[in-house]
Design an enzyme around this catalytic site. Structure first.
Site, short mmCIF file in Angstrom:
data_model
loop_
_atom_site.label_atom_id
_atom_site.label_comp_id
_atom_site.label_asym_id
_atom_site.label_seq_id
_atom_site.Cartn_x
_atom_site.Cartn_y
_atom_site.Cartn_z
N HIS A 123 0.84 -1.20 0.00
CA HIS A 123 0.00 0.00 0.00
C HIS A 123 0.88 1.26 0.00
O HIS A 123 0.68 2.18 -0.81
CB HIS A 123 -0.91 -0.01 1.23
CG HIS A 123 -1.83 1.16 1.30
ND1 HIS A 123 -3.08 1.15 0.71
CD2 HIS A 123 -1.69 2.38 1.86
CE1 HIS A 123 -3.66 2.32 0.93
NE2 HIS A 123 -2.83 3.08 1.62
N GLU A 124 1.85 1.29 0.91
CA GLU A 124 2.71 2.48 0.98
C GLU A 124 3.58 2.61 -0.26
O GLU A 124 3.87 3.71 -0.71
CB GLU A 124 3.58 2.41 2.25
CG GLU A 124 2.80 2.42 3.56
CD GLU A 124 1.87 3.61 3.69
OE1 GLU A 124 2.15 4.68 3.09
OE2 GLU A 124 0.84 3.49 4.38
N HIS A 154 1.76 4.48 -2.86
CA HIS A 154 1.87 5.94 -2.72
C HIS A 154 3.17 6.44 -3.33
O HIS A 154 3.19 7.47 -4.03
CB HIS A 154 1.82 6.32 -1.24
CG HIS A 154 0.46 6.30 -0.63
ND1 HIS A 154 -0.61 6.98 -1.17
CD2 HIS A 154 -0.01 5.68 0.49
CE1 HIS A 154 -1.69 6.78 -0.41
NE2 HIS A 154 -1.35 5.99 0.59
N GLU A 171 -5.85 7.93 -2.06
CA GLU A 171 -5.64 6.53 -1.71
C GLU A 171 -5.88 5.56 -2.87
O GLU A 171 -5.58 4.38 -2.76
CB GLU A 171 -6.55 6.14 -0.54
CG GLU A 171 -6.27 6.86 0.77
CD GLU A 171 -4.89 6.52 1.33
OE1 GLU A 171 -4.44 5.36 1.15
OE2 GLU A 171 -4.26 7.41 1.94
#
Length: 518
Positions: free
Chosen positions: A460-461, A464, A489
């Site tokens: 997930h990170e 980003h 997101e």
């Protein structure tokens, strides 16, 4: 070279010069804009002001949350306060506001992206109250400074006081959690069966620090109900100092919203987003609830029944500190799933290699490890990568700070250090970002293994980071995650999508490329 590659940050005191130079350069740009150049030049200069100030803001924020040197964090705090005060000056500067309105009105002279930049800059000015009367604007400025300071204190308290519980005897903590807890001792008096003088002995126990990572592990793996309850209650009660801060923050935000003509802070906060109003948000949440509630109720009943089956006569209702433990136990029983065995497939270094393979296969870009210059890193565990594309060249730089340590930001997050923007026809400012996580489990970082949830978090990170590194915008105002909040997101959620994770997991189990998987 200094911290994060900024020459100013070769020492803690460099933050002072960093702020001074940012204010000086911004002042030159304000003077240039006051001469009312072309609309395109107004937007270009406004974006440079934003880039100059954001470099200080973002660097100070990363430093405050990750640097182990107290002097660095203190200077970063001072820099953050000074630059935020200057930001309020910029946000209430009528010369800049009038110039941006002029550019927006002359949108036919601008590119489509410049038109959007002019619009959002004007909206940002008005969210700062520049269009209000002098007395209201003054109060809005006071409230914004107060809110900024309260938010900073709130976040600092979470790091300073994560909370802890002392557990005796040590046998109540399973061996699988020993790497997360601290041995402690207390005096205990016993009278032996034989008549002897009273002896003082030390009883061993463990101290559990209730930071998010440790708390999650304890709630999943501690079989003692009372240990889980104590950890849960403490972890969701600290830091106590934030109760007063939260009350002040709610009051200040509500007053700000009222002055800005909104019924609530929720209405003020959500207005610039895609959802645009609290009513739209609540409608979405209610619709989602209708869709997932039946399945959630069904799962809850299964977990409750499983607890009853395992506890027998001692069964009580399913408590908040029970859910993670019995869910984990039920999965391992039903699917013969041992989380430690699953984690054995995901040593962190191999996870990083797997991410590199996926990025190259999906985007044709390669992460290359590059050496850190003296003074550039804030800790010996930090790694640096460049993202390279064979046709486009370097796309940006990524710092990885993945291991847990005392005083560090307690969760996992993506920090922007520098946004991408076009400087000229031939020159582009490359984005620079940092991924900060708190993976633990070993004294030797190279042997750290991730559980399933941690693998998802890493993906997930990383999503980003890719959003920031792969985006190409003329203005840093729109670079990477600098988008409306309810869109930010989306790329990261796509990157931790189930199908991508399946491919990644197959890789970590021994295959070396996507061709092998196919």
């Amino acid at each position: 070279m200094g911290l994060y590659g900024f020459d100013h940050l070769k020492s803690p005191k460099g933050f002072q010069r960093f702020v001074d130079d940012a204010i000086e350069r911004s002042g030159e740009l304000v003077a240039y804009i006051s001469g009312m150049p072309s609309s395109a030049e107004i937007i270009r200069a406004m974006d440079e002001i934003s880039d100059t100030v954001c470099s200080v803001v973002d660097s100070a924020e990363l430093c405050r949350n990750t640097h182990p040197d107290r002097e660095f964090t203190e200077e970063a705090n001072k820099a953050a306060m000074r630059i935020n005060e200057y930001l309020h000056y910029l946000n209430t500067n009528h010369v800049l506001y009038d110039a941006v309105r002029k550019a927006e009105q002359e949108d036919h002279l601008l590119t489509e992206e410049a038109q959007r930049a002019a619009h959002y800059l004007r909206v940002d000015f008005e969210r700062g109250g520049i269009h209000l009367s002098a007395d209201k604007l003054d109060r809005v400025n006071q409230l914004n400074i107060e809110i900024s300071q309260l938010c900073r204190e709130f976040n600092e308290n979470i790091i300073i006081d994560p909370g802890s519980v002392d557990i005796f005897p040590s046998s109540r903590i399973p061996r699988s959690l020993h790497h997360l807890v601290k041995p402690i001792y207390r005096s205990t008096s016993i009278i032996p069966k034989k008549l002897q003088p009273r002896d003082n002995l030390r009883e061993k126990g463990f101290q559990i620090t209730t930071d998010p990572h440790t708390l999650s592990s304890v709630l999943q793996r501690a079989p003692d109900d009372e240990v889980r309850k104590m950890a849960y209650v403490q972890g969701n009660s600290v830091p106590n100092a934030n109760l007063g801060i939260l009350e002040k923050l709610i009051s200040a935000r509500h007053e700000l919203a009222q002055i800005m003509g909104c019924r609530s802070y929720a209405e003020f906060a959500v207005k610039p987003n895609m959802a645009s109003s609290p009513a739209v948000v609540m409608s979405f949440l209610h619709e989602m609830s209708k869709m997932v509630r039946p399945r959630a109720d069904e799962e809850f009943k299964k977990i409750r029944a499983f607890k009853g089956e395992k506890c027998g006569k001692t069964f009580g209702d399913l408590e908040p500190w029970d859910e993670a433990y019995y869910t984990s136990w039920m999965k391992s029983s039903t699917y013969t799933l041992d989380s430690s065995v699953v984690a054995s497939y995901f040593p962190l270094p191999q996870c990083i290699e797997g991410l590199k393979v996926l990025v190259e296969s999906l985007f044709g870009a390669t992460f290359r490890s590059i050496p850190l210059a003296p003074g550039e890193s804030w800790h010996e565990d930090v790694l640096k990568f460049s993202l390279y594309h064979p046709e486009e060249g370097d796309l940006g730089h990524l710092y990885l700070d993945l291991y847990s340590r005392k005083g560090k930001y307690p969760g996992c997050a993506h920090f922007a250090i520098k946004g991408g923007r076009r400087i000229s026809e031939s020159e582009y400012q490359l984005p620079v970002v940092a991924l900060v996580c708190n993976f633990s489990g070993s004294c030797n970082p190279s042997t750290v293994r991730l559980n399933h949830w941690e693998v998802e978090t890493l993906f997930h990170e990383f999503g980003h980071a890719l959003h920031s590194l792969l985006s190409r915008t003329d203005y840093q105002h729109f670079s990477g995650t600098r988008v409306v909040l309810d869109l930010a997101e989306t790329p990261s959620n796509l990157f931790d999508d189930h199908h991508i994770l399946v491919i990644f997991k197959v890789f970590c189990m021994g295959l070396s490329s996507l061709e092998d998987i196919c």
